[in-house]
Design an enzyme around this catalytic site. Sequence first.
Site, short mmCIF file in Angstrom:
data_model
loop_
_atom_site.label_atom_id
_atom_site.label_comp_id
_atom_site.label_asym_id
_atom_site.label_seq_id
_atom_site.Cartn_x
_atom_site.Cartn_y
_atom_site.Cartn_z
N ASP A 1 21.13 -19.44 -40.77
CA ASP A 1 21.09 -18.31 -41.55
C ASP A 1 22.42 -18.06 -42.50
O ASP A 1 23.50 -18.01 -41.79
CB ASP A 1 20.87 -17.08 -40.96
CG ASP A 1 19.34 -17.02 -40.27
OD1 ASP A 1 18.52 -17.87 -40.77
OD2 ASP A 1 19.09 -16.05 -39.52
N ASP B 1 8.00 -13.41 -42.10
CA ASP B 1 8.76 -12.60 -41.37
C ASP B 1 7.97 -11.56 -40.88
O ASP B 1 7.91 -10.36 -41.23
CB ASP B 1 10.10 -12.01 -42.15
CG ASP B 1 10.87 -13.13 -42.69
OD1 ASP B 1 11.29 -14.13 -41.72
OD2 ASP B 1 11.07 -12.87 -43.99
O1 1PR Z 1 12.58 -13.47 -49.07
O2 1PR Z 1 12.19 -15.89 -50.26
O3 1PR Z 1 14.43 -14.55 -50.37
O4 1PR Z 1 13.78 -15.48 -48.35
C1 1PR Z 1 14.59 -15.04 -47.25
C2 1PR Z 1 14.75 -15.99 -46.21
O5 1PR Z 1 15.79 -15.36 -45.37
C3 1PR Z 1 13.60 -15.82 -45.33
O6 1PR Z 1 13.13 -17.10 -44.92
C4 1PR Z 1 13.79 -15.09 -44.23
O7 1PR Z 1 13.16 -15.39 -43.14
C5 1PR Z 1 15.27 -15.13 -44.25
N1 1PR Z 1 15.93 -13.98 -43.63
C6 1PR Z 1 16.10 -12.80 -44.21
N2 1PR Z 1 16.98 -11.79 -43.68
C7 1PR Z 1 17.17 -12.27 -42.50
C8 1PR Z 1 17.97 -11.61 -41.53
O8 1PR Z 1 18.22 -12.47 -40.54
N3 1PR Z 1 18.62 -10.83 -41.79
N4 1PR Z 1 16.64 -14.43 -41.53
C9 1PR Z 1 16.72 -13.78 -42.45
C10 1PR Z 1 15.64 -15.22 -40.81
C11 1PR Z 1 15.03 -15.85 -38.89
C12 1PR Z 1 15.34 -17.33 -38.50
C13 1PR Z 1 16.04 -17.26 -37.33
C14 1PR Z 1 15.36 -17.35 -36.19
C15 1PR Z 1 15.83 -18.27 -35.15
N5 1PR Z 1 16.15 -15.54 -39.78
O9 1PR Z 1 15.47 -18.18 -39.52
O10 1PR Z 1 16.98 -18.41 -37.76
O11 1PR Z 1 14.60 -16.17 -35.81
O12 1PR Z 1 16.77 -17.20 -34.48
P1 1PR Z 1 17.24 -17.39 -32.92
O13 1PR Z 1 16.64 -18.67 -32.37
O14 1PR Z 1 18.53 -16.87 -32.71
O15 1PR Z 1 16.11 -16.59 -32.26
P2 1PR Z 1 13.46 -14.85 -49.56
#
Ligand code: 1PR
Length: 589
Positions: free
Chosen positions: A286, A444
């Site tokens: 991320d 999400d």
């Molecule tokens: O809506 O098209 O602009 O895409 C935004 C992208 O960014 C989406 O794929 C969304 O999942 C991601 N995103 C947005 N905000 C966050 C955040 O964390 N604040 N991250 C985010 C999402 C989730 C996973 C993470 C897993 C594994 N992150 O990708 O890496 O949950 O984590 P873990 O193994 O530590 O539990 P758009």
Amino acid sequence: MEGVACASFTSSASKSLSFSSLSQSSIITLRQNYHNNTLKSKSPRKLVIRASSGSSSGSVVTLLDYGAGNVRSVRNAIRYLGYEIEDVRTPKDILNADRLIFPGVGAFASAMDVLTKTGMAEALCAYIENDRPFLGICLGLQLLFESSEENGPVNGLGLIPGVVGRFNSLNGFRVPHIGWNALQIAKDSEILDDIGDRHVYFVHSYRAMPSNDNKEWVSSTCNYGDDFIASIRRGNVHAVQFHPEKSGDVGLSVLRRFLNPKSQGSKKPTQGKASKLAKRVIACLDVRTNDKGDLVVTKGDQYDVREQTKENEVRNLGKPVELAGQYYKDGADEVSFLNITGFRDFPLGDLPMLQVLRHTSENVFVPLTVGGGIRDFTDANGRYYSSLEVASEYFRSGADKISIGSDAVYAAEEYIKTKVKTGKSSLEQISKVYGNQAVVVSIDPRRVYVQGPNDVQFKTIRVPKPGPNGEEYAWYQCTVNGGREGRSIGAYELAKVVEELGAGEILLNCIDCDGQGKGFDIDLIKLISDAVSIPVIASSGAGAVEHFSEVFMKTNASAALAAGIFHRKEVPIQSVKAHLLKEGIEVRI
Ligand code: 1PR
């Protein structure tokens, strides 16, 4: 080459059109227009073009790139192996090549359209019929056949007997065929000598089948529901359905052996245990800009990426390019970058992210996915950018797949409301041009407890552990903007609709489990992976190696993605794989 002939091409009027004169948008238009074309009758004829003797030096490779998709990866792999690249600009460049690599990308019809209009098709046939050193990759293999059913039937180059058809998802195999699979080597191919029982990376929905008519060409097959052609070889002419440039070390060795066949003796293949499609282990980064303006890899707890301190800084877990390189060396089967503030910052303004992709793809030879901010956008000067332009820039910078989050939710809501496929959503446009295997939808969801299944219009599951008020059911509410806004659509409904709209894969996060290290949400992953026939990547919550075996044993997930445990170096990727192998789950080693 008896029994096969090049299809008849109307190239005389179009020969003056060179590849270099085609802009990206004109190629996209050509591709879109070509979808309406029907199969024209073939009139095989003798080719009159003859190759002149090659003039390039020994370290130069000629590359046929018609501007669609990620040819940057092939370029990077060739350069990594110490070769220079000369681009084909006119049909003559093909005829003059010493060694020609043709990494076909995009859809069959549009590729044939470009080849025909530029006069390249005829030159390619002549080059191959003269047994000159040739390596076709993916679509570069399929185009050698007589025709394809992709948006067709559409004529191919007609050099190899056979029709390229779509995988059948009815027999339980997910389409596209994405991932690391095993080869059955049928005959000596030389360039496959280092593969042995190791996996190579495939990503495609169409394939050519072995038959009596083409058996003299087939050098290996792969089994995915049925046996399809994984590679062909005849004399100096090679083509592979898999992606050597994305198959790690073993893939680089395929390219090396093609580029320099004489320098290497036959080697005993490295032993592996590849027999079928492997389950993938994906490292996710991320990425966002921190308060000091540096692009960092961060990691949230249930999507909150700020430290619980007075300063409340964005958690900084390292530099994106370095970490991606490390995970490649550690054995990650794919690397994903999610630009988590892409929903508010325009990605084409976010040049560091494009730089990250460019630099990463120079040394990382497994698939790269990038997500965040893929949508239509109008900047402060009133300049409009389509989501297709945004995606194209990501592909040109080294991405193999793009991932769409928020915009896919809006598209699905609209489709459910109107029941009309407009073809205008980012998901539809990008998958039409680049193929659905290049489009991931990132979901999400957040769990919402209810007393009974009739309390909501969305698909519910009976929860093994009751909710805070004793609720026995839950649904999974989709969110947008990084989990900040809940929407009136469930993950189940979204998954089914985005599959229909053209998604090739689903990245299934879970806000409740993200960063908790307590394991994947098995109920959610089972619900979604049973509902769709495209591959599902399980994400969020991995905290131990056992969580990976659990998700593969209890659900139909094709891949498992983790972030925190890898960033914090709690569990190395190789330990995850060793554990999966011990549990009898096939992985790439
Ligand atoms: O809506 O098209 O602009 O895409 C935004 C992208 O960014 C989406 O794929 C969304 O999942 C991601 N995103 C947005 N905000 C966050 C955040 O964390 N604040 N991250 C985010 C999402 C989730 C996973 C993470 C897993 C594994 N992150 O990708 O890496 O949950 O984590 P873990 O193994 O530590 O539990 P758009």
